[in-house]
Structures are given as C-alpha cells and as structure tokens.
Design a protein around this motif. Structure first.
Motif, PDB file in Angstrom:
ATOM      1  N   ALA A   1       1.246   7.028  -6.484  1.00 52.44           N
ATOM      2  CA  ALA A   1       0.156   7.963  -6.711  1.00 52.44           C
ATOM      3  C   ALA A   1       0.622   9.414  -6.554  1.00 52.44           C
ATOM      4  O   ALA A   1       0.325  10.268  -7.387  1.00 52.44           O
ATOM      5  CB  ALA A   1      -0.988   7.674  -5.741  1.00 52.44           C
TER       6      ALA A   1
ATOM      7  N   LYS B   1       2.240   1.934  -3.383  1.00 50.95           N
ATOM      8  CA  LYS B   1       1.208   2.481  -4.261  1.00 50.95           C
ATOM      9  C   LYS B   1       0.928   3.947  -3.944  1.00 50.95           C
ATOM     10  O   LYS B   1       0.639   4.740  -4.848  1.00 50.95           O
ATOM     11  CB  LYS B   1      -0.069   1.654  -4.138  1.00 50.95           C
ATOM     12  N   LEU B   2       1.026   4.313  -2.653  1.00 48.20           N
ATOM     13  CA  LEU B   2       0.849   5.721  -2.271  1.00 48.20           C
ATOM     14  C   LEU B   2       1.952   6.590  -2.881  1.00 48.20           C
ATOM     15  O   LEU B   2       1.689   7.688  -3.381  1.00 48.20           O
ATOM     16  CB  LEU B   2       0.851   5.852  -0.745  1.00 48.20           C
TER      17      LEU B   2
ATOM     18  N   ARG C   1      -7.929   7.042  -6.491  1.00 47.60           N
ATOM     19  CA  ARG C   1      -8.490   5.895  -5.763  1.00 47.60           C
ATOM     20  C   ARG C   1      -7.495   5.379  -4.731  1.00 47.60           C
ATOM     21  O   ARG C   1      -7.871   5.019  -3.618  1.00 47.60           O
ATOM     22  CB  ARG C   1      -8.878   4.788  -6.743  1.00 47.60           C
ATOM     23  N   THR C   2      -6.221   5.328  -5.081  1.00 44.98           N
ATOM     24  CA  THR C   2      -5.190   4.855  -4.157  1.00 44.98           C
ATOM     25  C   THR C   2      -5.103   5.746  -2.923  1.00 44.98           C
ATOM     26  O   THR C   2      -4.935   5.264  -1.801  1.00 44.98           O
ATOM     27  CB  THR C   2      -3.810   4.830  -4.861  1.00 44.98           C
TER      28      THR C   2
ATOM     29  N   ILE D   1       0.843  -1.203   0.000  1.00 47.34           N
ATOM     30  CA  ILE D   1       0.000   0.000   0.000  1.00 47.34           C
ATOM     31  C   ILE D   1       0.876   1.250   0.000  1.00 47.34           C
ATOM     32  O   ILE D   1       0.600   2.231  -0.703  1.00 47.34           O
ATOM     33  CB  ILE D   1      -0.943   0.001   1.214  1.00 47.34           C
TER      34      ILE D   1
ATOM     35  N   SER E   1      -6.521   6.250 -11.139  1.00 49.90           N
ATOM     36  CA  SER E   1      -6.045   5.270 -10.176  1.00 49.90           C
ATOM     37  C   SER E   1      -5.367   5.943  -8.987  1.00 49.90           C
ATOM     38  O   SER E   1      -5.487   5.476  -7.849  1.00 49.90           O
ATOM     39  CB  SER E   1      -5.073   4.307 -10.857  1.00 49.90           C
ATOM     40  N   ALA E   2      -4.650   7.055  -9.248  1.00 55.94           N
ATOM     41  CA  ALA E   2      -3.963   7.763  -8.169  1.00 55.94           C
ATOM     42  C   ALA E   2      -4.962   8.280  -7.136  1.00 55.94           C
ATOM     43  O   ALA E   2      -4.727   8.185  -5.923  1.00 55.94           O
ATOM     44  CB  ALA E   2      -3.161   8.927  -8.743  1.00 55.94           C
TER      45      ALA E   2
END
Length: 259
Positions: A19, A15-16, A218-219, A12, A215-216
């Motif tokens: 983003a 992914k942050l 949502r992340t 996670i 997507s950014a």
C-alpha cells in the motif's frame, strides 16, 4: 526489533508495504505526467529536453529517482510473494466458482502488474538507459534572444565525450545545449508496434490503479464514511481515467501528427 520484523513479514505487513509503495508510485505518476506534457509544446523539444536534463542532473531528484526504482522493485516483489502465498493457502480451486462482487481488475492484479513491469523495463531501456548511459542520443543547441524571445534551434556536436549540458548567455542570447531526448521520443512514437505496447500498458495501468488506489487506503485503515467516497472518485477519475489517458495520448498524437 523482532516484533517489528515479525509484523512486516506477516501477510498484513506485506500488504502495508504494498500500500505504501503503491501510493508513492501514484504520486510519481502525477509528477511524471505533468513533466511529460511538455511534449505537447510546439517549441521543437526545448521544454521537454530541459526538463529531461533537469531530472538527470539535479542531485535531489536523482536521489528520489533511485528511491522510486527501489519502490518499483519492492512493490513488484511483494506482489509476487502475496500471490504465491495466496495460491499456497488454496492449492485446490473450488469446483464451482461462486459469483463475486469483486471487479475484474482486482481479480487480475497479478496479470496487470506483470504487463506494467514488462512495460517499465522496455520504457526505461529505450529512454532512460539510452539517454543516460549511451551516445545514441544526440544534442540540440537552443539560442533564445532574451529581449525578443526569438529562438533558433540547431543540432550540436560536442567536442568532448564527457560533455553533458551547458547553459550560457552571450550578448542577451541564452544558449542552452542539452541532449535531444525529444528526437528519441519522436522516433519511438513513430513506430506502430511501440505505440500499441504503450497504449496496452496504459489500459493495464488504468485497471491496476482503479483497484490499487482504493485498496491501499483500505489496507492502511484510512477509511471514513465521509471521505471514502471522495477517495473512490479520485481513484476512478484521476488515476484510472485522466492519468492513463494522458500518458496514452502522447504516443498516439506523435504517431498520427508526425511531430
């Protein structure tokens, strides 16, 4: 500190980082396109050359530029790490691939990102590196009468290799001497293979942003029943259509118009 480190070492957390760096790069694209649109002015490269000189000699912009380079590397590195981790988590593919509602762009972000990274290397080595660190880019002298706004343009050869730029006024005439990046751009965009590479890269950018921008959000958890559709439309029309088309138009116009 250990909890903070653990968070950003997790899937996670990675992914942050993807983003946040991605959204920063999206902001840069808007600014970069706005500046590069100076290429379309019929002024023998004056506006674009002044803009390029400003970018490479204004300290705050230079600091932001190095942050940008770092973010490009971080974004690409974490994308690679996440791709490898995802493949390790599923080393054996399904015998039958079920139909998925995900877009082609989302399934091929690794390929699209690789194309863009290769393009960035080619683009920066051809323009930024040669402009900043070599003597292959010549100089232009622009003399503008501040009363009549008439301008004359000539090639300029500095007496010293240390010369970079100058802005002076002589008897109501503004004299600007800067590197002629506009000529370098014209030369590169006169080559069909370079134009083709540029256009293909903008196609990859379009699909990359079509998925990546939404997507950014949502992340990061920035979703809302009211505002998410607006974000999706911005992702489609601004980042997947207008920006790639704007960048692609430059080499195409220069190639066919012979500016």
């Amino acid at each position: 500190m250990s909890q903070f480190k653990q968070t950003f070492n997790s899937s996670i957390g990675k992914k942050l980082i993807m983003a946040l760096t991605g959204l920063f790069l999206c902001t840069f694209l808007i600014v970069h396109l706005a500046g590069n649109l100076q290429l379309f002015q019929n002024d023998e490269g004056y506006a674009f050359n002044v803009y390029a000189n400003f970018l490479t000699h204004f300290p705050p912009i230079e600091v932001i530029a190095y942050i940008l380079y770092a973010f490009i590397v971080i974004h690409a590195l974490y994308a690679l790490i996440l791709t490898i981790n995802n493949r390790k988590a599923r080393p054996v593919q399904y015998a039958h691939q079920p139909k998925s509602p995900t877009s082609w762009g989302s399934k091929n972000m690794g390929l699209l990102g690789s194309i863009l990274l290769l393009f960035i290397v080619i683009h920066m080595s051809d323009f930024w590196y040669k402009y900043k660190y070599t003597d292959t880019v010549g100089f232009k002298e622009y003399r503008t009468n501040v009363l009549s706004n008439e301008r004359t343009v000539t090639d300029f050869v500095p007496e010293s290799k240390e010369f970079e730029h100058s802005y002076t006024t002589e008897n109501d005439v503004e004299v600007v001497r800067v590197k002629d990046l506009h000529k370098k751009v014209s030369e590169s965009f006169s080559q069909w293979w370079y134009v083709l590479i540029y256009v293909i890269a903008q196609g990859a950018l379009s699909f990359h942003l079509l998925h990546g921008f939404q997507s950014a959000f949502r992340t990061l958890g920035w979703t809302h029943r009211k505002y998410t559709p607006i974000v999706e439309q911005i992702g489609i029309w601004l980042f997947a259509v207008i920006i790639p088309l704007g960048f692609a138009a430059m080499p195409v116009v220069y190639f066919f118009m012979g500016k």
